[in-house]
Design a protein around this motif. Structure first.
Motif, PDB file in Angstrom:
ATOM      1  N   GLU A 147       1.059   5.172   2.904  1.00  0.00           N
ATOM      2  CA  GLU A 147       0.979   5.961   4.141  1.00  0.00           C
ATOM      3  C   GLU A 147      -0.468   6.293   4.476  1.00  0.00           C
ATOM      4  O   GLU A 147      -0.888   6.166   5.628  1.00  0.00           O
ATOM      5  CB  GLU A 147       1.792   7.243   3.999  1.00  0.00           C
ATOM      6  CG  GLU A 147       3.285   7.029   3.976  1.00  0.00           C
ATOM      7  CD  GLU A 147       4.062   8.274   3.592  1.00  0.00           C
ATOM      8  OE1 GLU A 147       3.449   9.299   3.203  1.00  0.00           O
ATOM      9  OE2 GLU A 147       5.304   8.220   3.665  1.00  0.00           O
ATOM     10  N   ASN A 148      -1.228   6.739   3.481  1.00  0.00           N
ATOM     11  CA  ASN A 148      -2.631   7.086   3.717  1.00  0.00           C
ATOM     12  C   ASN A 148      -3.458   5.879   4.116  1.00  0.00           C
ATOM     13  O   ASN A 148      -4.396   5.991   4.911  1.00  0.00           O
ATOM     14  CB  ASN A 148      -3.240   7.766   2.488  1.00  0.00           C
ATOM     15  CG  ASN A 148      -2.690   9.160   2.273  1.00  0.00           C
ATOM     16  OD1 ASN A 148      -2.144   9.773   3.176  1.00  0.00           O
ATOM     17  ND2 ASN A 148      -2.824   9.661   1.056  1.00  0.00           N
ATOM     18  N   ALA A 149      -3.122   4.727   3.561  1.00  0.00           N
ATOM     19  CA  ALA A 149      -3.839   3.491   3.895  1.00  0.00           C
ATOM     20  C   ALA A 149      -3.339   2.885   5.214  1.00  0.00           C
ATOM     21  O   ALA A 149      -3.920   1.912   5.704  1.00  0.00           O
ATOM     22  CB  ALA A 149      -3.685   2.472   2.767  1.00  0.00           C
ATOM     23  N   GLU A 150      -2.237   3.463   5.739  1.00  0.00           N
ATOM     24  CA  GLU A 150      -1.621   2.969   6.976  1.00  0.00           C
ATOM     25  C   GLU A 150      -1.265   1.492   6.884  1.00  0.00           C
ATOM     26  O   GLU A 150      -1.433   0.716   7.821  1.00  0.00           O
ATOM     27  CB  GLU A 150      -2.529   3.251   8.176  1.00  0.00           C
ATOM     28  CG  GLU A 150      -2.790   4.734   8.377  1.00  0.00           C
ATOM     29  CD  GLU A 150      -3.745   5.038   9.508  1.00  0.00           C
ATOM     30  OE1 GLU A 150      -4.176   4.120  10.215  1.00  0.00           O
ATOM     31  OE2 GLU A 150      -4.067   6.235   9.691  1.00  0.00           O
ATOM     32  N   ARG A 151      -0.728   1.133   5.705  1.00  0.00           N
ATOM     33  CA  ARG A 151      -0.307  -0.250   5.456  1.00  0.00           C
ATOM     34  C   ARG A 151       0.953  -0.235   4.603  1.00  0.00           C
ATOM     35  O   ARG A 151       1.183   0.689   3.836  1.00  0.00           O
ATOM     36  CB  ARG A 151      -1.397  -1.015   4.728  1.00  0.00           C
ATOM     37  CG  ARG A 151      -2.635  -1.263   5.561  1.00  0.00           C
ATOM     38  CD  ARG A 151      -3.662  -2.051   4.745  1.00  0.00           C
ATOM     39  NE  ARG A 151      -4.747  -2.528   5.565  1.00  0.00           N
ATOM     40  CZ  ARG A 151      -5.826  -1.817   5.887  1.00  0.00           C
ATOM     41  NH1 ARG A 151      -5.949  -0.581   5.464  1.00  0.00           N
ATOM     42  NH2 ARG A 151      -6.787  -2.341   6.614  1.00  0.00           N
ATOM     43  N   SER A 152       1.720  -1.303   4.699  1.00  0.00           N
ATOM     44  CA  SER A 152       2.887  -1.447   3.828  1.00  0.00           C
ATOM     45  C   SER A 152       2.417  -1.942   2.458  1.00  0.00           C
ATOM     46  O   SER A 152       1.292  -2.444   2.314  1.00  0.00           O
ATOM     47  CB  SER A 152       3.863  -2.465   4.428  1.00  0.00           C
ATOM     48  OG  SER A 152       3.288  -3.767   4.378  1.00  0.00           O
TER      49      SER A 152
END
Length: 95
Positions: free
Chosen positions: A32-37
């Motif tokens: 979530e923090n990296a805004e990636r799956s």
């Protein structure tokens, strides 16, 4: 199963990297923090996910942990992919 459920629901980012500094695990909060799956993170390095200056710092810390065989702890500024900055407390431990 107990470990997985504990790590998945912690309010902190938890991740593991291999000796080539590639991500081999990341919990939901990290993704979530990296805004990636997870699929977009797995096998990548810090240079694939963070600005070059931060990636270089993170990898230098990783190399220090591996070379010295001890935990490194500190507070540092992080930047999300959308450019939002925030402070994180990092604890890196060799396994």
């Amino acid at each position: 199963m107990l470990y997985h459920s504990l790590v998945e629901y912690l309010p902190q980012s938890v991740f593991r990297k291999d000796q080539d500094e590639r991500f081999i695990f990341a919990n939901t909060r990290f993704c979530e923090n990296a805004e990636r799956s997870w699929e977009e993170i797995e096998g990548r390095t810090d240079f694939d996910l963070f600005p070059p200056d931060l990636a270089a710092k993170y990898q230098a810390d990783d190399q220090r942990v591996m070379a010295e065989g001890r935990t490194v702890r500190g507070t540092e500024r992080n930047v999300t992919p959308n450019g939002e900055g925030h402070w994180v407390e990092g604890i890196k431990t060799p396994l």
